[in-house]
Design a protein around this motif. Structure first.
Motif, PDB file in Angstrom:
ATOM      1  N   GLY A  71      18.005  23.967   2.407  1.00  0.00           N
ATOM      2  CA  GLY A  71      18.591  24.564   1.215  1.00  0.00           C
ATOM      3  C   GLY A  71      19.153  23.555   0.231  1.00  0.00           C
ATOM      4  N   ARG A  72      18.976  22.264   0.516  1.00  0.00           N
ATOM      5  CA  ARG A  72      19.473  21.237  -0.408  1.00  0.00           C
ATOM      6  C   ARG A  72      18.575  21.164  -1.634  1.00  0.00           C
ATOM      7  N   ASP A  73      19.149  20.745  -2.729  1.00  0.00           N
ATOM      8  CA  ASP A  73      18.443  20.633  -4.003  1.00  0.00           C
ATOM      9  C   ASP A  73      17.863  19.228  -4.129  1.00  0.00           C
ATOM     10  N   VAL A  74      16.526  19.115  -4.046  1.00  0.00           N
ATOM     11  CA  VAL A  74      15.886  17.796  -4.099  1.00  0.00           C
ATOM     12  C   VAL A  74      16.152  17.085  -5.416  1.00  0.00           C
ATOM     13  N   SER A  75      16.423  17.835  -6.473  1.00  0.00           N
ATOM     14  CA  SER A  75      16.672  17.203  -7.771  1.00  0.00           C
ATOM     15  C   SER A  75      18.008  16.460  -7.792  1.00  0.00           C
ATOM     16  N   GLN A  76      18.845  16.724  -6.800  1.00  0.00           N
ATOM     17  CA  GLN A  76      20.144  16.054  -6.715  1.00  0.00           C
ATOM     18  C   GLN A  76      20.128  14.869  -5.757  1.00  0.00           C
ATOM     19  N   LEU A  77      18.950  14.552  -5.222  1.00  0.00           N
ATOM     20  CA  LEU A  77      18.832  13.472  -4.242  1.00  0.00           C
ATOM     21  C   LEU A  77      17.959  12.345  -4.776  1.00  0.00           C
ATOM     22  N   THR A  78      18.157  11.166  -4.211  1.00  0.00           N
ATOM     23  CA  THR A  78      17.299  10.024  -4.541  1.00  0.00           C
ATOM     24  C   THR A  78      16.369   9.748  -3.365  1.00  0.00           C
ATOM     25  N   ALA A  79      15.394   8.911  -3.613  1.00  0.00           N
ATOM     26  CA  ALA A  79      14.466   8.522  -2.543  1.00  0.00           C
ATOM     27  C   ALA A  79      15.230   7.958  -1.357  1.00  0.00           C
ATOM     28  N   GLU A  80      16.247   7.163  -1.637  1.00  0.00           N
ATOM     29  CA  GLU A  80      17.026   6.541  -0.574  1.00  0.00           C
ATOM     30  C   GLU A  80      17.713   7.582   0.313  1.00  0.00           C
ATOM     31  N   GLU A  81      18.062   8.719  -0.259  1.00  0.00           N
ATOM     32  CA  GLU A  81      18.710   9.784   0.512  1.00  0.00           C
ATOM     33  C   GLU A  81      17.713  10.644   1.285  1.00  0.00           C
ATOM     34  N   ILE A  82      16.467  10.615   0.881  1.00  0.00           N
ATOM     35  CA  ILE A  82      15.431  11.426   1.526  1.00  0.00           C
ATOM     36  C   ILE A  82      14.655  10.627   2.565  1.00  0.00           C
ATOM     37  N   MET A  83      14.449   9.359   2.308  1.00  0.00           N
ATOM     38  CA  MET A  83      13.537   8.538   3.115  1.00  0.00           C
ATOM     39  C   MET A  83      13.967   8.402   4.569  1.00  0.00           C
ATOM     40  N   VAL A  84      13.001   8.098   5.385  1.00  0.00           N
ATOM     41  CA  VAL A  84      13.212   7.763   6.782  1.00  0.00           C
ATOM     42  C   VAL A  84      13.176   6.244   6.882  1.00  0.00           C
ATOM     43  N   GLN A  85      14.199   5.670   7.507  1.00  0.00           N
ATOM     44  CA  GLN A  85      14.249   4.214   7.618  1.00  0.00           C
ATOM     45  C   GLN A  85      13.591   3.703   8.884  1.00  0.00           C
ATOM     46  N   ASP A  86      13.635   4.510   9.940  1.00  0.00           N
ATOM     47  CA  ASP A  86      12.997   4.093  11.186  1.00  0.00           C
ATOM     48  C   ASP A  86      11.493   4.088  10.983  1.00  0.00           C
ATOM     49  N   HIS A  87      10.876   3.031  11.419  1.00  0.00           N
ATOM     50  CA  HIS A  87       9.428   2.970  11.283  1.00  0.00           C
ATOM     51  C   HIS A  87       8.835   2.155  12.424  1.00  0.00           C
ATOM     52  N   VAL A  88       7.570   2.383  12.642  1.00  0.00           N
ATOM     53  CA  VAL A  88       6.823   1.654  13.646  1.00  0.00           C
ATOM     54  C   VAL A  88       5.959   0.653  12.905  1.00  0.00           C
ATOM     55  N   ALA A  89       6.037  -0.595  13.286  1.00  0.00           N
ATOM     56  CA  ALA A  89       5.268  -1.638  12.596  1.00  0.00           C
ATOM     57  C   ALA A  89       4.051  -2.047  13.425  1.00  0.00           C
ATOM     58  N   ILE A  90       3.027  -2.406  12.692  1.00  0.00           N
ATOM     59  CA  ILE A  90       1.809  -2.913  13.316  1.00  0.00           C
ATOM     60  C   ILE A  90       1.272  -4.011  12.408  1.00  0.00           C
ATOM     61  N   HIS A  91       0.688  -5.023  12.982  1.00  0.00           N
ATOM     62  CA  HIS A  91       0.175  -6.139  12.190  1.00  0.00           C
ATOM     63  C   HIS A  91      -0.986  -5.659  11.327  1.00  0.00           C
ATOM     64  N   GLU A  92      -1.077  -6.191  10.129  1.00  0.00           N
ATOM     65  CA  GLU A  92      -2.111  -5.732   9.193  1.00  0.00           C
ATOM     66  C   GLU A  92      -3.530  -6.026   9.651  1.00  0.00           C
ATOM     67  N   SER A  93      -3.689  -6.946  10.582  1.00  0.00           N
ATOM     68  CA  SER A  93      -5.035  -7.238  11.089  1.00  0.00           C
ATOM     69  C   SER A  93      -5.435  -6.330  12.250  1.00  0.00           C
ATOM     70  N   ALA A  94      -4.539  -5.428  12.646  1.00  0.00           N
ATOM     71  CA  ALA A  94      -4.845  -4.496  13.736  1.00  0.00           C
ATOM     72  C   ALA A  94      -5.993  -3.584  13.337  1.00  0.00           C
ATOM     73  N   THR A  95      -6.791  -3.224  14.313  1.00  0.00           N
ATOM     74  CA  THR A  95      -7.899  -2.303  14.047  1.00  0.00           C
ATOM     75  C   THR A  95      -7.366  -0.886  13.922  1.00  0.00           C
ATOM     76  N   LEU A  96      -8.172  -0.029  13.355  1.00  0.00           N
ATOM     77  CA  LEU A  96      -7.780   1.371  13.248  1.00  0.00           C
ATOM     78  C   LEU A  96      -7.604   1.991  14.628  1.00  0.00           C
ATOM     79  N   SER A  97      -8.421   1.573  15.583  1.00  0.00           N
ATOM     80  CA  SER A  97      -8.291   2.067  16.952  1.00  0.00           C
ATOM     81  C   SER A  97      -6.928   1.690  17.541  1.00  0.00           C
ATOM     82  N   GLU A  98      -6.501   0.460  17.306  1.00  0.00           N
ATOM     83  CA  GLU A  98      -5.184   0.022  17.791  1.00  0.00           C
ATOM     84  C   GLU A  98      -4.069   0.821  17.121  1.00  0.00           C
TER      85      GLU A  98
END
Length: 109
Positions: A71-98
Motif C-alpha cells: 500500500g506504499r506510494d511508489v511516487s514517494q520513494l526513491t530507487a535507493e528505498e526500493i532496491m535490494v542490496q543483497d546480490h549474488v556475484a559471478i565473474h563476467e567470464s562465467a558461462t551461462l550454464s555456470e
C-alpha cells in the motif's frame, strides 16, 4: 561485442548480457518513474547506480509489486528505498550454464 555478433554467435558468457540493454536506475530516481520504465521496457529489472555509476543495488518487477502490495506510494520513494542490496556475484567470464547453476543453488530460479 555488437548485438549483431551476439545474434550470430549466441550468448555464451555473462559479460555479453549488458550489451542487450542499458537500462540503469539512479539511486535518487523517483519510484513512479522506475515503475513506468520497468513496465514499458519488457525487462524484469535493472541495476541501481550511485552518482559515480557504480552498482549499489537492483530493482526488479517483484520489488515494485512488493511495494504496491504493502500500500506504499511508489511516487514517494526513491530507487535507493526500493532496491535490494543483497546480490549474488559471478565473474563476467562465467558461462551461462555456470550462471544458471548458481541461480538454482541460490534459489533464484
Amino acid at each position: 561485442m555488437s548485438l549483431h555478433s551476439i545474434a550470430i554467435a549466441g550468448l555464451r558468457t555473462i559479460d555479453q548480457i549488458p550489451y542487450l540493454h542499458d537500462l540503469r536506475f539512479h539511486h535518487k530516481q523517483n519510484g513512479l518513474a522506475i515503475t513506468i520504465e520497468l513496465t514499458t521496457s519488457s525487462l524484469p529489472g535493472a541495476p541501481v547506480v550511485d552518482d559515480n555509476g557504480a552498482f549499489i543495488g537492483f530493482i526488479s518487477e517483484f520489488d515494485i509489486l512488493n511495494i504496491l502490495e504493502t500500500g506504499r506510494d511508489v511516487s514517494q520513494l526513491t530507487a535507493e528505498e526500493i532496491m535490494v542490496q543483497d546480490h549474488v556475484a559471478i565473474h563476467e567470464s562465467a558461462t551461462l550454464s555456470e550462471a544458471v547453476k548458481l541461480m538454482k543453488h541460490q534459489h533464484l530460479l
